[in-house]
Scaffold this active site. Structure first.
Site, PDB file in Angstrom:
ATOM      1  N   ALA A  65       0.848  -1.131  -0.015  1.00 56.18           N
ATOM      2  CA  ALA A  65      -0.079   0.078   0.013  1.00 56.18           C
ATOM      3  C   ALA A  65       0.728   1.298   0.079  1.00 56.18           C
ATOM      4  O   ALA A  65       1.953   1.272   0.292  1.00 56.18           O
ATOM      5  CB  ALA A  65      -0.914  -0.025   1.142  1.00 56.18           C
ATOM      6  N   GLY A 112       2.153  -5.833   0.215  1.00 56.15           N
ATOM      7  CA  GLY A 112       0.994  -6.275  -0.689  1.00 56.15           C
ATOM      8  C   GLY A 112       1.319  -6.888  -2.096  1.00 56.15           C
ATOM      9  O   GLY A 112       0.539  -7.658  -2.354  1.00 56.15           O
ATOM     10  N   GLU A 115       1.961 -10.495  -1.040  1.00 59.87           N
ATOM     11  CA  GLU A 115       0.512 -10.900  -0.504  1.00 59.87           C
ATOM     12  C   GLU A 115      -0.264 -11.406  -1.636  1.00 59.87           C
ATOM     13  O   GLU A 115      -1.073 -12.401  -1.785  1.00 59.87           O
ATOM     14  CB  GLU A 115       0.013 -10.239   0.345  1.00 59.87           C
ATOM     15  CG  GLU A 115       0.451  -9.862   1.661  1.00 59.87           C
ATOM     16  CD  GLU A 115      -0.541  -8.944   2.562  1.00 59.87           C
ATOM     17  OE1 GLU A 115      -1.200  -9.546   3.572  1.00 59.87           O
ATOM     18  OE2 GLU A 115      -0.466  -7.806   2.652  1.00 59.87           O
ATOM     19  N   GLU A 137       6.358  -5.201   6.442  1.00 54.03           N
ATOM     20  CA  GLU A 137       5.441  -4.253   7.199  1.00 54.03           C
ATOM     21  C   GLU A 137       5.858  -4.096   8.710  1.00 54.03           C
ATOM     22  O   GLU A 137       5.880  -3.048   9.035  1.00 54.03           O
ATOM     23  CB  GLU A 137       4.082  -4.977   7.154  1.00 54.03           C
ATOM     24  CG  GLU A 137       3.291  -4.989   5.775  1.00 54.03           C
ATOM     25  CD  GLU A 137       3.746  -6.042   4.942  1.00 54.03           C
ATOM     26  OE1 GLU A 137       3.000  -6.084   3.829  1.00 54.03           O
ATOM     27  OE2 GLU A 137       4.649  -6.535   5.140  1.00 54.03           O
TER      28      GLU A 137
END
Length: 710
Positions: A65, A112, A115, A137
């Site tokens: 993000a 992300g 992910e 993160e």
């Protein structure tokens, strides 16, 4: 409306290309998530689609993000939960769409982006050192919020997953394959072909955890003890490392513990709840603001005068081949700059050149550099004693002993042989730049560049503007700092500038606590529990107690208004009476037994008696952190600091002020200005005027303002 996806169909295989039209990197955003959901809903209902390849039009596959979006978007815990769940449902749609999906990773896939790869059925990565994967993160006070903790644990086991998640590192292709983060490593030119070849095998699109009877892959560590026992031990290790200042590591471990005991969909809910809590916590926003957003802006020239053309240094002269000068030489040569490294003797100059040679030898040994690359770098450093060799340099960096007369002498000698275009910079930590510039005939081209030791590891450079330093000189200095990949902050001239001035308050407060009768162990442990990397007494031993003594005595001679800190009686007793100046002098507040670990000197209590009544550890932590924050606020009020963000960056990168706070001024914002002022007034009444808030801080608190938040 911008479109983030491009798709191309060849028979039953659809190639989906990620391509953010507004940025150089693909990032997770609400609009991108919406497009992905629409695409995979279509794929799910299209019987003609037999497989999907997800790739990227960028050099990188995908990042996470946009951190600036997270910082700039006010989110309640409920908002953050919904944000996480939206991306989570998208990833769940990908892995349950009934079609095998391959992530064809040609560049980095982080956060992300990784992910997304985890949600795919299979992962092929290019055999390229830049094609790293990972979940970083934890480094910004967060956890993966769309399935990372849950899928990774089910893929590679809890113990391996915890190492990846808590380490926050990036893994090169072959290491990623070894751990199980990817399924196949192929030459960059063959990644798409390999993805197609795998799809041609007609693979089962159902993930293992969606099949009946799935059990976690367990590692040796978990087999040797109960799952609960392993998590208990892991939790204790995290508490010992982070204390209670960083909630993200414990939240990650909790996600793993709670999530793997339930089906995946419930584990994803657990993850989203913890993600939401972390987003709402000020710690993650503090870390993001300072270490990523504001640091990135500084590195891109946020303080650079815009109307000055860009410049590059081709050749630099460095005066002084000590530890600092040698480190600067290495940093410059590393990016292709020719270096003239000058000292008073060839032995000293060659010894300085030996420092980068030692660093390079380690890199070659570890496979981080080839011998040819190392030799080429060293060849760019010329050790010399002859000032004539400085002719034609673009920049001089003076890094000699902290003595005004010595610095003036080498400045004049260097200027005599350099051209009128050369910029002159002094690497000083305390001496006023305007005063040092008096030895240079062009004070407008004289500036301070305060590096931090060891230069090869420390990112910060404090750029100091003298009273007559020109904007052009500032721009050139910042261009050089960017060229050698360092992070600049810009300050105005002052005794100690910003970083040294505030750092002094930390070590003096440690000595003051000792003078008042606070237990040395309480002082050291309180500082570490607050998040400082080392206690003030241990730090004083490393830098030697003579350093603050020299600074105080010199300031007394040159500034009649200066008030000697009462903590000086501690330093003078240790050095002048007890002959314990620090580690290099055989011992200081600590003793250093041969072959053993250092320990606090048992005789400290004889000379600094411990009071019968001891303060609470929270009071010690507060004093240590608040005194640094107050002095930073004074620096801003006095226009030593030009921008609050530089105060935060300088404190975190310069002397290790706790990252969880976001920096000295972010700490004030986090506490709340009215509360901070009230606490400082209380501390001033109890411990002295040094804790009194400056008027600008009182005014800002009264008006409802802040430094950086909001």
């Amino acid at each position: 409306m911008a479109h983030y996806l491009k798709s191309e169909r060849d028979g039953g295989i659809v190639t989906l290309t990620l391509d953010n039209p507004d940025a150089a990197v693909n990032t997770v955003s609400p609009a991108w998530v919406d497009e992905m959901i629409a695409f995979f809903e279509d794929v799910k209902g299209d019987e003609g689609v037999t497989g999907v390849i997800v790739t990227s039009a960028k050099s990188g596959f995908m990042a996470g993000a946009d951190l600036k979006f997270i910082l700039d978007t006010p989110m309640t815990a409920a908002d953050a939960f919904a944000f996480s769940q939206r991306a989570t449902r998208m990833h769940r749609l990908i892995e349950t769409c009934g079609k095998p999906v391959v992530a064809a990773i040609g560049g980095f896939a982080l956060g992300g982006g990784y992910e997304l790869a985890l949600a795919c059925t299979y992962r092929v990565v290019a055999d390229d050192p830049k094609a790293v994967v990972g979940l970083p993160e934890v480094n910004v006070g967060l956890l993966p919020g769309s399935g990372g903790t849950q899928r990774l644990a089910r893929m590679i086991g809890v113990e391996k997953a915890s190492e990846v998640l808590l380490g926050g590192g990036s893994y090169a292709p072959l290491k990623a394959l070894e751990i199980g983060l990817v399924d196949l490593v192929e030459p960059a030119s063959s990644v798409i072909d390999a993805a197609r070849a795998w799809l041609a095998t007609n693979p089962d699109p159902v993930r293992p955890w969606d099949r009946k009877g799935f059990s976690l892959p367990e590692s040796d560590g978990l087999l040797k003890q109960t799952t609960a026992g392993w998590f208990t031990m892991a939790s204790a290790r995290l508490r010992a490392k982070y204390g209670d200042n960083y909630p993200a590591p414990i939240s990650i471990l909790t996600c793993l513990f709670e999530g793997v005991q339930v089906p995946l969909d419930k584990g994803l809910l657990v993850e989203s709840r913890h993600f939401a809590r972390l987003i709402a916590d000020p710690v993650s926003r503090n870390i993001i603001r300072t270490t990523f957003v504001n640091k990135g802006l500084a590195e891109k020239g946020a303080r650079r005068p815009a109307d000055v053309p860009p410049s590059k240094v081709a050749r630099v002269g460095i005066l002084g081949a000590g530890m600092m000068g040698a480190g600067i030489a290495y940093s410059a040569a590393k990016v292709g700059i020719e270096v003239v490294l000058l000292d008073t003797t060839m032995e000293a100059a060659e010894r300085g050149k030996a420092y980068p040679a030692k660093l390079l030898a380690k890199q070659v040994e570890r496979g981080q550099s080839s011998q040819d690359e190392a030799d080429a770098l060293l060849a760019r450093i010329r050790a010399t004693t002859d000032y004539a060799d400085l002719a034609g340099v673009d920049l001089i960096v003076e890094a000699v002993f902290e003595d005004t007369a010595i610095k003036a002498d080498v400045t004049r000698k260097a200027e005599a042989v350099t051209g009128a275009h050369a910029l002159f910079a002094s690497n000083t930590s305390t001496l006023p730049i305007s005063q040092l510039a008096e030895a240079f005939s062009r004070p407008e081209d004289f500036i301070g560049l305060h590096f931090f030791s060891p230069v090869d590891k420390m990112a910060l450079v404090e750029v100091i503007m003298g009273k007559r330093t020109s904007p052009a000189a500032l721009a050139r200095a910042l261009d050089f700092v960017a060229q050698i990949s360092k992070t600049p902050i810009v300050v105005n001239d002052s005794r100690g500038f910003y970083t040294s001035r505030v750092f002094q308050t930390f070590i003096h407060e440690g000595m003051e606590l000792l003078r008042e009768g606070v237990s040395p162990a309480l002082i050291e442990n309180g500082a570490r529990q607050a998040g400082m990397p080392i206690g003030p007494l241990a730090l004083l031993d490393e830098v030697t107690l003579t350093l603050p003594m020299i600074i105080v005595r010199q300031t007394e001679r040159e500034d009649p208004s200066f008030r000697r800190p009462t903590s000086m009686v501690v330093a003078e007793k240790m050095v002048d009476e007890l002959s314990r100046p620090g580690r290099s002098g055989g011992g200081g507040f600590y003793e250093y037994p041969e072959g053993g670990s250092k320990r606090l000197w048992p005789e400290l209590a004889t000379y600094f008696p411990v009071a019968a009544e001891q303060p609470d550890v929270e009071e010690v932590k507060q004093r240590i952190l608040y005194i640094q924050a107050i002095e930073t606020a004074r620096c801003l009020e006095e226009n030593v600091l030009l921008h609050p963000a530089d105060g935060d960056i300088g404190s975190v990168l310069g002397w290790g002020f706790p990252t969880w706070t976001g920096g000295t001024l972010s700490l004030i914002d986090t506490v709340g200005l009215p509360t901070f002022v009230a606490e400082c007034d209380r501390l001033a009444q109890q411990h002295g005027a040094r804790f009194a808030p400056p008027q600008s801080l009182r005014d800002r608190a009264a008006s409802g303002g802040s430094y950086l938040i909001g």
